[in-house]
Enzyme design. Structure first.
Site, PDB file in Angstrom:
ATOM      1  CG  ASP A  92      -1.862   1.316   1.355  1.00  0.00           C
ATOM      2  OD1 ASP A  92      -1.700   2.234   0.568  1.00  0.00           O
ATOM      3  OD2 ASP A  92      -2.495   1.184   2.491  1.00  0.00           O
ATOM      4  CB  SER A 150     -11.284  14.800 -18.097  1.00  0.00           C
ATOM      5  OG  SER A 150     -12.360  13.609 -17.668  1.00  0.00           O
ATOM      6  CE1 TYR A 157     -10.679   9.377  -9.607  1.00  0.00           C
ATOM      7  CE2 TYR A 157     -12.063  10.496 -11.031  1.00  0.00           C
ATOM      8  CZ  TYR A 157     -10.856   9.714 -11.036  1.00  0.00           C
ATOM      9  OH  TYR A 157     -10.155   9.220 -12.018  1.00  0.00           O
ATOM     10  CB  VAL A 182      -8.836   5.343 -20.218  1.00  0.00           C
ATOM     11  CG1 VAL A 182      -8.166   4.588 -21.057  1.00  0.00           C
ATOM     12  CG2 VAL A 182      -8.309   6.849 -20.068  1.00  0.00           C
ATOM     13  NE  ARG A 197     -22.621   6.193 -11.264  1.00  0.00           N
ATOM     14  CZ  ARG A 197     -21.424   5.430 -11.967  1.00  0.00           C
ATOM     15  NH1 ARG A 197     -20.771   6.261 -12.523  1.00  0.00           N
ATOM     16  NH2 ARG A 197     -21.403   4.301 -11.957  1.00  0.00           N
TER      17      ARG A 197
HETATM   18  C1  UD2 Z   1     -14.602  10.185 -14.616  1.00  0.00           C
HETATM   19  C2  UD2 Z   1     -13.556  10.947 -15.388  1.00  0.00           C
HETATM   20  C3  UD2 Z   1     -12.486  10.166 -16.009  1.00  0.00           C
HETATM   21  C4  UD2 Z   1     -11.683   9.109 -15.160  1.00  0.00           C
HETATM   22  C5  UD2 Z   1     -12.880   8.286 -14.621  1.00  0.00           C
HETATM   23  C6  UD2 Z   1     -12.165   7.614 -13.530  1.00  0.00           C
HETATM   24  C7  UD2 Z   1     -14.966  12.685 -15.955  1.00  0.00           C
HETATM   25  C8  UD2 Z   1     -16.043  13.645 -17.277  1.00  0.00           C
HETATM   26  N1  UD2 Z   1     -14.399  11.846 -16.227  1.00  0.00           N
HETATM   27  O1  UD2 Z   1     -15.214   9.234 -15.317  1.00  0.00           O
HETATM   28  O2  UD2 Z   1     -11.783  11.031 -16.581  1.00  0.00           O
HETATM   29  O3  UD2 Z   1     -11.065  10.049 -14.188  1.00  0.00           O
HETATM   30  O4  UD2 Z   1     -13.928   9.154 -13.735  1.00  0.00           O
HETATM   31  O5  UD2 Z   1     -12.948   6.037 -13.826  1.00  0.00           O
HETATM   32  O6  UD2 Z   1     -15.392  13.226 -14.712  1.00  0.00           O
HETATM   33  N2  UD2 Z   1     -22.801   5.613 -16.492  1.00  0.00           N
HETATM   34  C9  UD2 Z   1     -24.041   5.207 -16.813  1.00  0.00           C
HETATM   35  N3  UD2 Z   1     -24.240   3.870 -16.516  1.00  0.00           N
HETATM   36  C10 UD2 Z   1     -23.462   2.893 -15.836  1.00  0.00           C
HETATM   37  C11 UD2 Z   1     -22.131   3.509 -15.442  1.00  0.00           C
HETATM   38  C12 UD2 Z   1     -21.956   4.705 -15.633  1.00  0.00           C
HETATM   39  O7  UD2 Z   1     -24.899   5.716 -17.255  1.00  0.00           O
HETATM   40  O8  UD2 Z   1     -23.402   1.591 -15.488  1.00  0.00           O
HETATM   41  C13 UD2 Z   1     -22.699   7.020 -16.574  1.00  0.00           C
HETATM   42  C14 UD2 Z   1     -22.158   7.890 -15.627  1.00  0.00           C
HETATM   43  O9  UD2 Z   1     -23.211   8.460 -14.807  1.00  0.00           O
HETATM   44  C15 UD2 Z   1     -21.393   8.800 -16.510  1.00  0.00           C
HETATM   45  C16 UD2 Z   1     -20.993   8.154 -17.772  1.00  0.00           C
HETATM   46  O10 UD2 Z   1     -21.590   7.087 -17.781  1.00  0.00           O
HETATM   47  O11 UD2 Z   1     -22.323   9.957 -16.979  1.00  0.00           O
HETATM   48  C17 UD2 Z   1     -19.534   7.798 -17.521  1.00  0.00           C
HETATM   49  O12 UD2 Z   1     -19.461   7.171 -16.064  1.00  0.00           O
HETATM   50  P1  UD2 Z   1     -18.086   6.178 -15.829  1.00  0.00           P
HETATM   51  O13 UD2 Z   1     -18.164   5.845 -14.309  1.00  0.00           O
HETATM   52  O14 UD2 Z   1     -17.550   5.311 -16.881  1.00  0.00           O
HETATM   53  O15 UD2 Z   1     -16.848   7.695 -15.904  1.00  0.00           O
HETATM   54  P2  UD2 Z   1     -16.799   9.231 -15.424  1.00  0.00           P
HETATM   55  O16 UD2 Z   1     -17.459   9.843 -16.497  1.00  0.00           O
HETATM   56  O17 UD2 Z   1     -17.375   9.259 -14.244  1.00  0.00           O
END
Ligand code: UD2
Length: 316
Positions: free
Chosen positions: A54, A119, A142, A172, A269
């Site tokens: 860790d 981002s 986060y 990614v 969310r």
């Molecule tokens: C954030 C960051 C990304 C990276 C990541 C870490 C942004 C814009 N991006 O990603 O750069 O650091 O965190 O993992 O802040 N969603 C659904 N259904 C699901 C899961 C997710 O609709 O089952 C939506 C979620 O609400 C979001 C989008 O999909 O609007 C992407 O979600 P994510 O968890 O893949 O990534 P995100 O954008 O939080």
């Protein structure tokens, strides 16, 4: 031959960095607490040494950096909703561990540390695409933690002359992104649901957009940042430069997989960003970076992996 330490190297992005470095003939050490990383991900990086531990414990960080030329700091708990639910645990991984690694790397005479920024630091801003000179506005623990990590890095460059560079990642995706947790990246969740005949969930109206970036692009950007001149202390977006809505992403994946069924819509969310798209001109200028794998090609490669035998042990 240089020696690289990939923190979080048994995880998704870390294992791709380790794999590319071993492919190039460099020596690789990985440090990982195997909380979300998996030992079997290192099969892609033959010869990489694994140190388990860790990094919030500075003694672990000091052992890990001994004799290393470059540190690629990927270790983190990378999830907005997980940080909303448990900010203390994600703070330890995302900030305490980063500070330990910075101190240990500075003291060990490491040449440069490249930090995995996010981002999410930009938050909701009307300006698209998002460029590095814009004000930050973190909307979740986060996002704030990843921003503090990059500011710590920049401060170490100014204060101690220790070279750090932040690469801000934009959503990614790719092989070895584990779909087994509800906190997993959305592309891995959508693909596994479609392939297994389940209905994925879309949070909100699905009109939020993301600059989904295939992992090989990030690997290329990070390795360029290790060696580029005049980038110490900089923050640089690495992404594709496009954006797609969740609704369009789902439709594309449905067509590619031939999956049936429709998504279930649920409440948006907490802490979610509405639109995200990168300006990648700084990466081009300072790193000579251009995306090498398109979004469409990346989706195909990711889908192939989900349907391949390599996926089976990774999911167990
Ligand atoms: C954030 C960051 C990304 C990276 C990541 C870490 C942004 C814009 N991006 O990603 O750069 O650091 O965190 O993992 O802040 N969603 C659904 N259904 C699901 C899961 C997710 O609709 O089952 C939506 C979620 O609400 C979001 C989008 O999909 O609007 C992407 O979600 P994510 O968890 O893949 O990534 P995100 O954008 O939080």
């Amino acid at each position: 031959m240089s020696i690289y330490l990939v923190t979080g190297g048994a995880g998704f992005i870390g294992s791709h960095l380790a794999a590319e470095l071993t492919r190039r003939g460099d020596r690789v050490r990985v440090v990982d607490n195997l909380s979300t990383g998996k030992r079997q991900n290192l099969a892609a990086a033959p010869g990489a040494e694994l140190v388990e531990g860790d990094l919030a414990d500075v003694d672990v960080a000091r052992r890990a950096v001994a004799g290393v030329d470059y540190v690629l700091h990927q270790a983190a708990i990378p999830s907005v909703p997980r940080s909303v639910q448990d900010p203390i645990t994600s703070n330890r991984s995302n900030i305490d561990a980063t500070l330990s690694v910075l101190v240990a790397a500075r003291d060990a005479g490491v040449k440069r540390l490249v930090y995995a920024g996010s981002s999410s630091a930009y938050g909701d801003t009307p300006t698209l695409p998002k460029h590095e000179d814009m004000a930050t506005s973190p909307l979740s623990p986060y996002a704030l933690q990843k921003l503090v990590g990059e500011q710590y890095g920049r401060m170490f460059t100014r204060l101690y002359g220790f070279e750090t560079v932040t690469i801000r990642y934009f959503n990614v995706f790719g092989p070895r992104q584990d779909p087994s947790s509800p906190y997993s990246g959305v592309i891995s969740l959508f693909i596994s649901a479609l392939v297994e005949g389940r209905s994925p969930t879309i949070f909100g109206d699905g009109e939020q957009t993301r600059d989904f970036t295939y992992v090989a692009n990030v690997v290329d950007g990070v390795l360029r940042a290790c060696h580029a001149p005049r980038v110490a202390g900089e923050t640089i977006n690495v992404a594709t430069g496009g954006r797609i809505s969740l609704n369009d992403l789902f439709a594309t994946l449905k067509a590619l997989t031939g999956g049936a069924g429709d998504p279930i819509y649920a409440e948006a969310r907490a802490g979610d960003v509405k639109h995200s798209q990168a300006d990648i001109s700084k990466a081009h200028r300072l790193l000579g970076y251009e995306p090498i794998v398109s979004f469409e090609e990346g989706l195909k490669r990711t889908l192939d992996w989900h349907q391949s035998s390599e996926r089976a042990p990774a999911a167990s």
